[in-house]
Design an enzyme around this catalytic site. Structure first.
Site, PDB file in Angstrom:
ATOM      1  N   ASN A 192       7.859 -21.678 -24.657  1.00 18.65           N
ATOM      2  CA  ASN A 192       6.471 -22.160 -24.716  1.00 18.65           C
ATOM      3  C   ASN A 192       5.460 -21.022 -24.614  1.00 18.65           C
ATOM      4  O   ASN A 192       4.246 -21.258 -24.644  1.00 18.65           O
ATOM      5  CB  ASN A 192       6.203 -23.202 -23.630  1.00 18.65           C
ATOM      6  N   VAL A 226      10.484 -26.677 -22.229  1.00 15.40           N
ATOM      7  CA  VAL A 226      11.718 -27.374 -21.868  1.00 15.40           C
ATOM      8  C   VAL A 226      11.470 -28.571 -20.968  1.00 15.40           C
ATOM      9  O   VAL A 226      12.368 -29.408 -20.782  1.00 15.40           O
ATOM     10  CB  VAL A 226      12.730 -26.424 -21.195  1.00 15.40           C
ATOM     11  N   LYS A 274       9.106 -28.307 -12.256  1.00 13.02           N
ATOM     12  CA  LYS A 274       9.398 -29.111 -13.442  1.00 13.02           C
ATOM     13  C   LYS A 274      10.261 -28.334 -14.432  1.00 13.02           C
ATOM     14  O   LYS A 274      11.200 -28.888 -15.025  1.00 13.02           O
ATOM     15  CB  LYS A 274       8.097 -29.538 -14.123  1.00 13.02           C
ATOM     16  N   TYR A 310      10.480 -21.958  -6.638  1.00 12.35           N
ATOM     17  CA  TYR A 310      11.481 -21.258  -7.456  1.00 12.35           C
ATOM     18  C   TYR A 310      12.861 -21.341  -6.829  1.00 12.35           C
ATOM     19  O   TYR A 310      13.827 -21.762  -7.472  1.00 12.35           O
ATOM     20  CB  TYR A 310      11.060 -19.801  -7.618  1.00 12.35           C
ATOM     21  N   ARG A 315       6.801  -7.616 -10.213  1.00 11.01           N
ATOM     22  CA  ARG A 315       7.953  -7.304  -9.365  1.00 11.01           C
ATOM     23  C   ARG A 315       7.965  -5.827  -9.013  1.00 11.01           C
ATOM     24  O   ARG A 315       7.241  -5.019  -9.585  1.00 11.01           O
ATOM     25  CB  ARG A 315       9.247  -7.750 -10.048  1.00 11.01           C
TER      26      ARG A 315
END
Length: 405
Positions: A114, A139, A173, A227, A268
């Site tokens: 997406n 998804v 989701k 997560y 990160r």
């Protein structure tokens, strides 16, 4: 019409979603003369090397794992039938490299993304390849693709804490609905599916290294829970689809992948330190820097994921894929500054809530069943990654992850 980084993609309906064919320059690294025999696809993809053949701390040159013969475990169709791979999250850091590898192997590749965090520039090198297509789709919504699919990688979900925390409900989701929707697709297509899980399912571990049997030390209501718990629940969803419906699946627990192709805004520690040093800004260390991480280079990680997808089922157990060499965050900062002498100073800030103190995979299961282990040490991997980020900072966008041969 969707346009990004100078690339235009025209959309048209395809099976209830958006199908986006790609056309542009094929990567010069596609190996047309090394396509595997499609009727023996699993043989060509099963990677095995003798255990102990490499010392990860002393390797100075390396090549990708060599393919050797093995049992044909998942052949569908006769000789000459080209395999089809679906990579959900295929515009991301790891997903785009998987797309590239399978195109090199002569497969048909469908990238589904997406583009919420994936970058279309990561796909530009595939755009003239007739075996590559892109589906613009989330998804979270049901997936309707009528063409034959043999293998599915679920790489769909932001892995960067700033990004997955920016919309925690959507993160949940993506993990939950995405698992159900891709498993439904795998069931309809009779495809094998691999779930990209994470070391974060171990939470803030009380044992080190972390074996797959360790159940973790987790917080269900913290800032990282969307997560961590989403990935834990996704593993359960996959497990029950195997137990109840017989879905052929694999689960990879990924430990701290890094390398060329990362988003500069990833957030990160590796990308943060490199970009801060290149810009001459202070290196920001959370806490005192004593927390540890184990960093696995891009090509090693992709080798591991492919080996797991095409390797033995191993009772469908989750498998750690990562580099067991452990470094403190302070050691990583010192190494980056050694390689980028920019004069950046080190600044310490408060440690985020639930930030894990240790990360180190036990990879005995991967060594035993796949003959896989990483071969790129952090010193080598950082050189490649710094070159990539330096080119990004100078405006010389490198959409193709660099290979170390």
């Amino acid at each position: 019409m969707l346009a990004e980084v100078g690339i235009t993609i025209t959309t048209r309906p395809f099976g209830g979603t958006i199908y986006v064919p790609m056309s542009a320059v094929r990567s010069g690294r596609c190996l047309k003369d090394r396509e595997p025999d499609p009727s023996n696809f699993e043989q060509g993809m099963t990677c095995r090397v003798p255990l102990g053949a490499f010392n990860m701390n002393s390797v100075t040159s390396f090549t990708r794992l060599k393919s050797v013969s093995g049992p044909n475990r998942h052949s569908t169709g006769g000789r000459g039938k080209r395999k089809s791979i679906l990579v959900a999250g295929g515009a991301g850091f790891l997903g785009s490299r998987l797309c590239g590898r399978y195109l090199e192997y002569g497969c048909r590749v469908i990238c589904l993304d997406n583009l919420s965090t994936g970058r279309i520039g990561n796909l530009s090198q595939f755009m003239e390849d007739p075996n590559f297509s892109f589906v613009l789709h989330d998804v979270v919504d049901p997936i309707k693709i009528d063409s034959q699919i043999d293998y599915i990688f679920n790489m769909a979900c932001p892995a960067s804490p700033p990004k997955y925390q920016s919309d925690p409900i959507q993160t949940m989701k993506t993990n939950l609905y995405g698992a159900f929707n891709l498993l439904d697709l795998a069931g309809r297509a009779k495809a094998r599916i691999l779930q990209a899980s994470t070391s974060e399912i171990y939470g803030d571990p009380e044992v080190s290294p972390q074996p797959e049997g360790y159940q973790g030390n987790v917080n269900t209501v913290g800032p990282r829970s969307c997560y961590d718990e989403g990935k834990r629940a996704a593993e359960t969803i996959f497990h029950e689809h195997r137990e109840c419906l017989g879905i052929d699946l694999r689960i990879a627990r990924i430990f701290n992948a890094y390398g060329p192709g990362m988003d500069p805004e990833d957030g990160r520690v590796v990308s943060n330190f490199i970009n801060q040093a290149l810009a001459g800004k202070p290196i920001t260390i959370y806490g005192d820097g004593s927390q540890t991480r184990s960093f696995c280079y891009l090509e090693d990680m992709v080798d591991g994921l492919i080996a797991l997808m095409h390797g033995p089922a191993t009772s469908f157990e989750p498998m750690n894929i990562g580099n067991p060499n452990e470094f403190t965050v302070a050691e990583l900062a010192a190494l980056v500054l050694e390689k980028i002498p920019s004069g950046s100073e080190i600044v310490h800030v408060d440690l985020p809530t639930d930030d894990p103190k240790q990360r180190r995979p036990d990879i005995c299961r991967a060594q035993k069943h796949l003959g896989w282990f990483p071969r790129v040490n952090l010193d080598q991997g950082l050189d490649q990654t710094i070159d990539y980020f330096r080119a990004e900072a100078e405006g010389r966008h490198q959409s193709v992850p660099l290979m170390v041969r």
